[in-house]
Enzyme design. Structure first.
Site, mmCIF file in Angstrom:
data_model
loop_
_atom_site.group_PDB
_atom_site.id
_atom_site.type_symbol
_atom_site.label_atom_id
_atom_site.label_comp_id
_atom_site.label_asym_id
_atom_site.label_seq_id
_atom_site.Cartn_x
_atom_site.Cartn_y
_atom_site.Cartn_z
ATOM 1 N N LYS A 12 3.126 -10.037 6.817
ATOM 2 C CA LYS A 12 2.467 -12.023 7.684
ATOM 3 C C LYS A 12 3.261 -12.676 7.578
ATOM 4 C CE LYS A 12 0.743 -15.217 4.119
ATOM 5 N NZ LYS A 12 -0.430 -15.853 3.417
ATOM 6 N N GLU B 184 0.103 -16.867 0.393
ATOM 7 C CA GLU B 184 2.006 -16.885 0.452
ATOM 8 C C GLU B 184 2.023 -17.057 2.265
ATOM 9 O OE1 GLU B 184 3.536 -13.888 0.266
ATOM 10 O OE2 GLU B 184 2.259 -12.733 -1.684
ATOM 11 N N LYS C 230 16.256 -13.945 -13.705
ATOM 12 C CA LYS C 230 15.496 -15.328 -13.140
ATOM 13 C C LYS C 230 15.559 -16.022 -13.276
ATOM 14 C CE LYS C 230 11.480 -13.053 -10.988
ATOM 15 N NZ LYS C 230 10.050 -12.676 -11.389
ATOM 16 N N ARG D 148 5.240 -6.030 0.926
ATOM 17 C CA ARG D 148 3.677 -4.862 0.311
ATOM 18 C C ARG D 148 2.840 -5.320 1.211
ATOM 19 N NH1 ARG D 148 4.300 -7.976 -5.130
ATOM 20 N NH2 ARG D 148 4.320 -9.679 -3.794
ATOM 21 N N GLY E 40 -2.699 -6.217 4.960
ATOM 22 C CA GLY E 40 -1.671 -6.207 3.912
ATOM 23 C C GLY E 40 -1.149 -7.253 2.942
ATOM 24 N N CYS F 242 -1.985 -8.722 -2.269
ATOM 25 C CA CYS F 242 -3.745 -8.125 -3.108
ATOM 26 C C CYS F 242 -4.631 -7.867 -2.571
ATOM 27 C CB CYS F 242 -4.282 -10.529 -3.004
ATOM 28 S SG CYS F 242 -3.000 -11.233 -3.823
HETATM 29 C C1 UDX Z 1 -4.615 -13.741 0.350
HETATM 30 C C2 UDX Z 1 -5.799 -14.475 0.053
HETATM 31 O O1 UDX Z 1 -5.874 -14.706 0.695
HETATM 32 C C3 UDX Z 1 -5.894 -15.909 -1.031
HETATM 33 O O2 UDX Z 1 -6.279 -16.499 -1.374
HETATM 34 C C4 UDX Z 1 -5.573 -14.779 -2.564
HETATM 35 O O3 UDX Z 1 -5.223 -15.409 -3.881
HETATM 36 C C5 UDX Z 1 -3.938 -13.765 -2.404
HETATM 37 O O4 UDX Z 1 -4.256 -12.710 -1.397
HETATM 38 P P1 UDX Z 1 -2.451 -13.652 1.092
HETATM 39 O O5 UDX Z 1 -2.229 -11.987 0.872
HETATM 40 O O6 UDX Z 1 -0.898 -14.580 0.839
HETATM 41 O O7 UDX Z 1 -4.020 -14.137 0.115
HETATM 42 O O8 UDX Z 1 -2.485 -13.848 2.781
HETATM 43 P P2 UDX Z 1 -3.729 -14.410 3.704
HETATM 44 O O9 UDX Z 1 -3.076 -15.654 4.558
HETATM 45 O O10 UDX Z 1 -4.800 -14.024 2.999
HETATM 46 O O11 UDX Z 1 -3.616 -12.847 4.793
HETATM 47 C C6 UDX Z 1 -3.811 -11.225 4.120
HETATM 48 C C7 UDX Z 1 -3.506 -10.161 5.121
HETATM 49 O O12 UDX Z 1 -4.883 -10.540 6.277
HETATM 50 C C8 UDX Z 1 -2.326 -10.113 6.282
HETATM 51 O O13 UDX Z 1 -2.009 -8.861 6.596
HETATM 52 C C9 UDX Z 1 -2.615 -11.077 7.349
HETATM 53 O O14 UDX Z 1 -2.066 -10.713 8.432
HETATM 54 C C10 UDX Z 1 -4.246 -10.790 7.138
HETATM 55 N N1 UDX Z 1 -4.797 -11.290 7.978
HETATM 56 C C11 UDX Z 1 -5.756 -12.459 7.776
HETATM 57 C C12 UDX Z 1 -5.448 -11.316 9.588
HETATM 58 O O15 UDX Z 1 -5.686 -9.497 10.125
HETATM 59 N N2 UDX Z 1 -6.500 -11.221 10.495
HETATM 60 C C13 UDX Z 1 -7.178 -13.086 9.664
HETATM 61 O O16 UDX Z 1 -8.023 -13.378 10.119
HETATM 62 C C14 UDX Z 1 -6.756 -13.409 8.416
#
Ligand code: UDX
Length: 434
Positions: free
Chosen positions: A323, A155, A35, A330, A259, A262
Site C-alpha cells: 500500500k 503502516e 539495528k 510483504r 497484502g 498482518c
Molecule cells: C492492518 C490493520 O489495519 C491494522 O489495524 C493492523 O494492526 C495491522 O494490519 P496494515 O497492514 O498496515 O494494517 O494496512 P491497512 O491499511 O489496513 O491495509 C491492509 C491491506 O488492505 C493493504 O494491502 C491495502 O491496500 C488493502 N486495503 C485496505 C484495500 O484493498 N481496500 C481497503 O479499503 C483498505
C-alpha cells in the site's frame, strides 16, 4: 512508569517511541546489534512518516533508550511489552512463537515482582495461558502478571493510530496488571475508549478485527468483479452500502487484493486457531482463498488489454509496496503480478517511491528498476498501477502517453477518472468500473 519493549521491529519501535512521547521512560531492547547501534545514531530501519523526528526528540530528552540486552534493563520495569515477530510457521500456517517464548523466558528470570508481562505481538488465542503455565513451571518464584495488549496500527499512519486510536484493548487476569495498563494508557483516555477484558478475549479480538477487515476487502473486491460484468461502478456500490452505519464506509475500496504483514498472516493463523479449538471458520477460509486467487489473476487484466501473448512485451509497473506510505512489500499484490508477468515472458520496468530496496531483494534481476514513473513507462505496451501513491495520482498523463509504445493503462487502485484518461487516448481498465 518504566517500560521495556522487547523487539524493535515495526510494532515495538512505534509503540516504544509513542510511550516515550506520552512521557514514560522507555527502553527498547533488540538482539540485533547493528539495528540498535543505528537507532542510537538516529537511523530508523523502517519508513514510517514522522517516526524519525519523534525518536530523535525522545532520545534527546532521555526518555527513549536503545539497548541490546535485557539484563541490566528489565529489572526495573513496571511493564515489559513483547513485540517480537510471530511469522507464519512453515507447513501449518500457525504463528511461530519461538521468539515470544524466548523473550518470556528471559524476562521471567529477571523481572521484579509484580511486573506486568504484556504480549503486543499478535499471538494465537490461548498463548497468554501458555505463557502463564510456562513461567509457573520454569520460574515458580517469579511474580509476573501476564497480559495481552494487541496493536491496531496501520503502516504509514502508525503514529496517528497510536495517538488517536478508535480504542485501546487490553486483557488481564489480575487487578494489578489492569491498574498498570490503565495507568500507561491514561494519557489517551480522553481520545479513545479503553476496553479492559480477559487475556483470551484480547487475543481473539486482534484476529477477529483483522479477519473482519480482510473480509470487508475481499467482499468489495468480489462485488467489483460483479460490477465489471454488470456494467456498474463499484465506488457507487461502496458509497451506497457504506452510508448504512451498520456497514460503515471504510475499508470498502476495491483493488488488487490485500497484502501486508498482518491480514494475510493473521487470517491464516486465525484459521489454524479455529482448527485447534475444533471450529470451522469457513468464512475466513473463503476470504483467504478469494484474496489469493485475486492476486494470482492480476496478470490476466493486463492480457485482456494487451493481448494473450505477453512474451517480449514491456510492462510498466508503478507501485510495488502493498500500500502507499510504506516501504513494506510483504505479501504485496505486486509480487504475484510481477512473478506472473515474468513467467509469461514480459519485460518489466518498475518504480516505487519507497519500495525499490525491498523490491531488489525479492525480484533480483527479473525486472528493470527505474528512478521515476516516467522512466518506467518508456516504450511500455502497458502501464499498471499497483499502489496508490499520491505521486502517481499527480503524474502527467499526456507525457506518460507520449513515452509509451501503446497507451494501455491498467489502474488497479482506481486512481484516475475513466472519462479523462479515455479522452487522453488511453485504453483504460480499472477495478469494478467497466
Ligand atoms: C492492518 C490493520 O489495519 C491494522 O489495524 C493492523 O494492526 C495491522 O494490519 P496494515 O497492514 O498496515 O494494517 O494496512 P491497512 O491499511 O489496513 O491495509 C491492509 C491491506 O488492505 C493493504 O494491502 C491495502 O491496500 C488493502 N486495503 C485496505 C484495500 O484493498 N481496500 C481497503 O479499503 C483498505
Amino acid at each position: 512508569m518504566q517500560i521495556v519493549l522487547i523487539g524493535t521491529g515495526y510494532v515495538g519501535l512505534v509503540t516504544g517511541t509513542c510511550f516515550a512521547e506520552l512521557g514514560m521512560d522507555v527502553v527498547c531492547v533488540d538482539k540485533d546489534k547493528a539495528k540498535i547501534e543505528g537507532l542510537r545514531k538516529g537511523v530508523i530501519p523502517i519508513y514510517e512518516p514522522g517516526l524519525d523526528a519523534m525518536v530523535e526528540a525522545n532520545a534527546s530528552a532521555g526518555r527513549l533508550k536503545f539497548v541490546e540486552q535485557l539484563e541490566g534493563t528489565v529489572e526495573d520495569a513496571d511493564a515489559i511489552f513483547i513485540a517480537v515477530g510471530t511469522p507464519t510457521r512453515r507447513g501449518d500456517g500457525y504463528a511461530d512463537l519461538q521468539y515470544v517464548y524466548a523473550a518470556v523466558d528471559e524476562a521471567a528470570a529477571l523481572a521484579k515482582p509484580d511486573a506486568v508481562l504484556v504480549t503486543k505481538s499478535t499471538v494465537p488465542p490461548g498463548t497468554g495461558a501458555e505463557i502463564k503455565a510456562r513461567i509457573a513451571k520454569s520460574h515458580p518464584e517469579a511474580v509476573l502478571h501476564v497480559a495481552s495488549n494487541p496493536e491496531f496500527l496501520r503502516e504509514g499512519s502508525a503514529i496517528e493510530d497510536f495517538m488517536r486510536p478508535d480504542r485501546v484493548v487490553f486483557g488481564t487476569d489480575h487487578t494489578k496488571a489492569e491498574q498498570v495498563l490503565k495507568q500507561i494508557y491514561y494519557p489517551l483516555e480522553d481520545k479513545a475508549t479503553i476496553f479492559a477484558t480477559t487475556v483470551i478475549a484480547a487475543e481473539i479480538i486482534k484476529y477477529a478485527a483483522n479477519a473482519f477487515l480482510a473480509t470487508k476487502i475481499a467482499f468489495i473486491n468480489e462485488v467489483a468483479d460483479l460490477c465489471e460484468a454488470a456494467d456498474a461502478n463499484v465506488q457507487d456500490i461502496a458509497r451506497g452500502i457504506g452510508l448504512d452505519e451498520r456497514i460503515g464506509s471504510k475499508f470498502l475500496q476495491a483493488g488488487p487484493g490485500y497484502g501486508g504483514s498482518c491480514f494475510p498472516k493473521d487470517t491464516l493463523a486465525f484459521l489454524e486457531a479455529g482448527k485447534r479449538f475444533g471450529v470451522d471458520l469457513s468464512i475466513v477460509q473463503q476470504v483467504v482463498h478469494s484474496n489469493d486467487k485475486r492476486k494470482d489473476e492480476l496478470a490476466d487484466r493486463i492480457s485482456s488489454l494487451v493481448g494473450p501473448d505477453l512474451e517480449g512485451k514491456t510492462i510498466a509497473v508503478l507501485g510495488l509496496t502493498f500500500k502507499a506510505d510504506t516501504d513494506d512489500m510483504r505479501e504485496s499484490p505486486a509480487i504475484n503480478l510481477v512473478n506472473e508477468l515474468h513467467e509469461r515472458g514480459a519485460i518489466i520496468q518498475a518504480y516505487d517511491p519507497q519500495g525499490m530496496e525491498e523490491a531488489e531483494k525479492i525480484f533480483g534481476n527479473k525486472i528493470t528498476y527505474c528512478d521515476t514513473a516516467y522512466c518506467a513507462v518508456e516504450n511500455a505496451h502497458a502501464l499498471t498501477v499497483v499502489t496508490e501513491w499520491n505521486e502517481f495520482k499527480a503524474v502527467n498523463l499526456e507525457k506518460v502517453k507520449e513515452l509509451m509504445a501503446a497507451p494501455n493503462l491498467i489502474d488497479l487502485r482506481n486512481l484516475f477518472d475513466p472519462q479523462r484518461v479515455r479522452e487522453l487516448g488511453f485504453t483504460y481498465s480499472s477495478i469494478g468500473r467497466n
